[in-house]
Design a protein around this motif. Sequence first.
Motif, PDB file in Angstrom:
ATOM      1  N   MET A   1       0.860  -1.483  -0.296  1.00 19.27           N
ATOM      2  CA  MET A   1      -0.113  -0.533   0.051  1.00 19.27           C
ATOM      3  C   MET A   1       1.028   1.248   0.100  1.00 19.27           C
ATOM      4  O   MET A   1       0.803   2.390   0.073  1.00 19.27           O
ATOM      5  N   HIS A   2       2.027   1.129  -0.117  1.00 17.55           N
ATOM      6  CA  HIS A   2       3.084   2.088  -0.208  1.00 17.55           C
ATOM      7  C   HIS A   2       2.748   2.518  -2.080  1.00 17.55           C
ATOM      8  O   HIS A   2       2.402   1.356  -2.582  1.00 17.55           O
ATOM      9  N   LYS A   3       2.798   4.211  -2.492  1.00 19.38           N
ATOM     10  CA  LYS A   3       2.922   4.200  -4.134  1.00 19.38           C
ATOM     11  C   LYS A   3       4.287   4.157  -4.497  1.00 19.38           C
ATOM     12  O   LYS A   3       5.071   4.296  -4.215  1.00 19.38           O
ATOM     13  N   LYS A   4       4.082   3.871  -5.521  1.00 22.74           N
ATOM     14  CA  LYS A   4       4.666   3.715  -6.833  1.00 22.74           C
ATOM     15  C   LYS A   4       6.027   4.270  -7.051  1.00 22.74           C
ATOM     16  O   LYS A   4       7.158   4.500  -6.570  1.00 22.74           O
ATOM     17  N   GLN A   5       5.842   5.414  -6.347  1.00 22.51           N
ATOM     18  CA  GLN A   5       6.436   6.757  -7.248  1.00 22.51           C
ATOM     19  C   GLN A   5       7.199   7.376  -5.972  1.00 22.51           C
ATOM     20  O   GLN A   5       7.946   7.527  -6.172  1.00 22.51           O
ATOM     21  N   ASP A   6       6.978   6.737  -4.828  1.00 22.41           N
ATOM     22  CA  ASP A   6       7.600   6.642  -3.436  1.00 22.41           C
ATOM     23  C   ASP A   6       8.711   5.894  -3.403  1.00 22.41           C
ATOM     24  O   ASP A   6       9.693   5.930  -2.716  1.00 22.41           O
ATOM     25  N   PHE A   7       9.408   5.152  -4.327  1.00 21.00           N
ATOM     26  CA  PHE A   7      10.510   4.535  -4.414  1.00 21.00           C
ATOM     27  C   PHE A   7      11.126   4.034  -3.551  1.00 21.00           C
ATOM     28  O   PHE A   7      12.382   4.151  -2.948  1.00 21.00           O
ATOM     29  N   ILE A   8      10.702   3.272  -2.809  1.00 22.13           N
ATOM     30  CA  ILE A   8      10.885   2.647  -1.553  1.00 22.13           C
ATOM     31  C   ILE A   8      12.214   1.579  -1.233  1.00 22.13           C
ATOM     32  O   ILE A   8      11.808   1.075  -1.885  1.00 22.13           O
ATOM     33  N   GLY A   9      12.818   2.070   0.222  1.00 22.28           N
ATOM     34  CA  GLY A   9      13.733   0.663   0.267  1.00 22.28           C
ATOM     35  C   GLY A   9      13.128  -0.188   1.238  1.00 22.28           C
ATOM     36  O   GLY A   9      12.035  -0.114   2.023  1.00 22.28           O
ATOM     37  N   ILE A  10      14.287  -1.012   1.437  1.00 16.62           N
ATOM     38  CA  ILE A  10      14.659  -1.988   2.331  1.00 16.62           C
ATOM     39  C   ILE A  10      14.039  -1.041   3.285  1.00 16.62           C
ATOM     40  O   ILE A  10      13.426  -2.780   4.645  1.00 16.62           O
ATOM     41  N   ASP A  11      13.949   0.177   4.349  1.00 21.89           N
ATOM     42  CA  ASP A  11      13.506  -0.337   5.627  1.00 21.89           C
ATOM     43  C   ASP A  11      11.816   0.764   5.766  1.00 21.89           C
ATOM     44  O   ASP A  11      11.626   1.133   6.602  1.00 21.89           O
TER      45      ASP A  11
ATOM     46  N   SER B   1      17.969 -10.029   7.159  1.00 25.00           N
ATOM     47  CA  SER B   1      17.970  -9.190   6.274  1.00 25.00           C
ATOM     48  C   SER B   1      16.898  -9.062   5.087  1.00 25.00           C
ATOM     49  O   SER B   1      15.933 -10.153   5.115  1.00 25.00           O
ATOM     50  N   VAL B   2      16.770  -8.128   4.748  1.00 27.72           N
ATOM     51  CA  VAL B   2      15.581  -7.762   3.995  1.00 27.72           C
ATOM     52  C   VAL B   2      16.156  -6.750   2.593  1.00 27.72           C
ATOM     53  O   VAL B   2      16.644  -6.475   1.831  1.00 27.72           O
ATOM     54  N   ILE B   3      15.817  -7.977   1.754  1.00 26.88           N
ATOM     55  CA  ILE B   3      16.151  -7.357   0.349  1.00 26.88           C
ATOM     56  C   ILE B   3      14.586  -8.118  -1.265  1.00 26.88           C
ATOM     57  O   ILE B   3      13.646  -8.395  -1.475  1.00 26.88           O
ATOM     58  N   TYR B   4      14.998  -6.254  -2.341  1.00 27.74           N
ATOM     59  CA  TYR B   4      13.457  -7.034  -2.941  1.00 27.74           C
ATOM     60  C   TYR B   4      14.158  -8.132  -3.757  1.00 27.74           C
ATOM     61  O   TYR B   4      15.455  -8.042  -4.522  1.00 27.74           O
ATOM     62  N   GLY B   5      12.675  -8.784  -4.259  1.00 32.21           N
ATOM     63  CA  GLY B   5      13.476  -9.638  -5.476  1.00 32.21           C
ATOM     64  C   GLY B   5      12.832  -9.044  -6.742  1.00 32.21           C
ATOM     65  O   GLY B   5      11.640  -9.515  -6.929  1.00 32.21           O
ATOM     66  N   VAL B   6      13.670  -8.319  -7.087  1.00 34.43           N
ATOM     67  CA  VAL B   6      13.218  -7.519  -8.682  1.00 34.43           C
ATOM     68  C   VAL B   6      14.633  -7.334  -9.288  1.00 34.43           C
ATOM     69  O   VAL B   6      15.440  -7.666  -9.388  1.00 34.43           O
ATOM     70  N   SER B   7      14.869  -7.594 -11.055  1.00 32.55           N
ATOM     71  CA  SER B   7      15.092  -8.007 -12.123  1.00 32.55           C
ATOM     72  C   SER B   7      16.019  -6.022 -11.898  1.00 32.55           C
ATOM     73  O   SER B   7      15.627  -5.493 -11.373  1.00 32.55           O
TER      74      SER B   7
END
Length: 279
Positions: free
Chosen positions: A117-127, A200-206
């Motif tokens: 539910m964070h907006k995509k434009q916010d470019f969120i980090g792992i925190d 640890s947390v990491i986004y799974g994205v190419s």
Amino acid sequence: MMKKLVLTGAAGRLGSYLREPLSKLCEELVSTDIVDDIGTLYQGERYEKADLAQMSEIAPVIAGADMVVHFGAIGDERPFEVLLGPNFIGAYNVWEAAYQHGVRRVVYASSIHAVGMHKKQDFIGIDAPHRPDTFYGLAKCFAEDLASMYWDKRGLEAVCLRILSAAQVNNPRALGSWLSYDDLIQLVTRAIDTPTTGFSVIYGVSNNDRAPVDNHLASYLGYRPKDNAEQFAEQVLAEAPPADPTDAAQMYHGGPFASVPLGESGVASMNIINDKKEV
């Protein structure tokens, strides 16, 4: 080389791509799921049927393992009562069994839906703080917090992989969220072979030009994705309907999961192609 590695959710689409590479990282890969069998096995692999929601079934599978790669769960939004067993209790059973049997690390298939539910434009980090979009996403938040607590209180390492879209690119959202199968394998491998991870947390994205999340705080894990969804952009955008900035599915990280009513399928509208790997 590790002696024993356990893979839950081995009968699933993502599990089908992980089995072979994981079998090469250990002397014995124990793949597990709730189906009767998963067909032809790779060298060094054996299959054990087990229900994640039953500690008496999953604990013996985990006994003696060096690490657990936990991909087992219902992979869609469902009513809370349906998800409670496999997604919530199942996560607890995996971590508690791992602790009881001296497992070193759990590598967990979390999801972007933990922060959907964070907006995509916010470019969120792992925190970015948890902001689940569904009961499914809530289960991912629960497991991430469980992993954090077991590290803090019991010294059991965990790497939580917030996977975005590990499926063929056939919609505009996937131009940013795509995780190729090759990058998935690299991501899981780095989560396993990094010497120390703590929690640890990491986004799974190419390595997508349009990736909507920031992994720089997880760079110590050594994950450097190779693939880029931009190769599909011209065709995908030409075939897509006009963008709608009032549509939650287009504006939020969770995509369709951000717009469906709680308890109703988010996958139903996603046109995911089942390109499961066959042995």
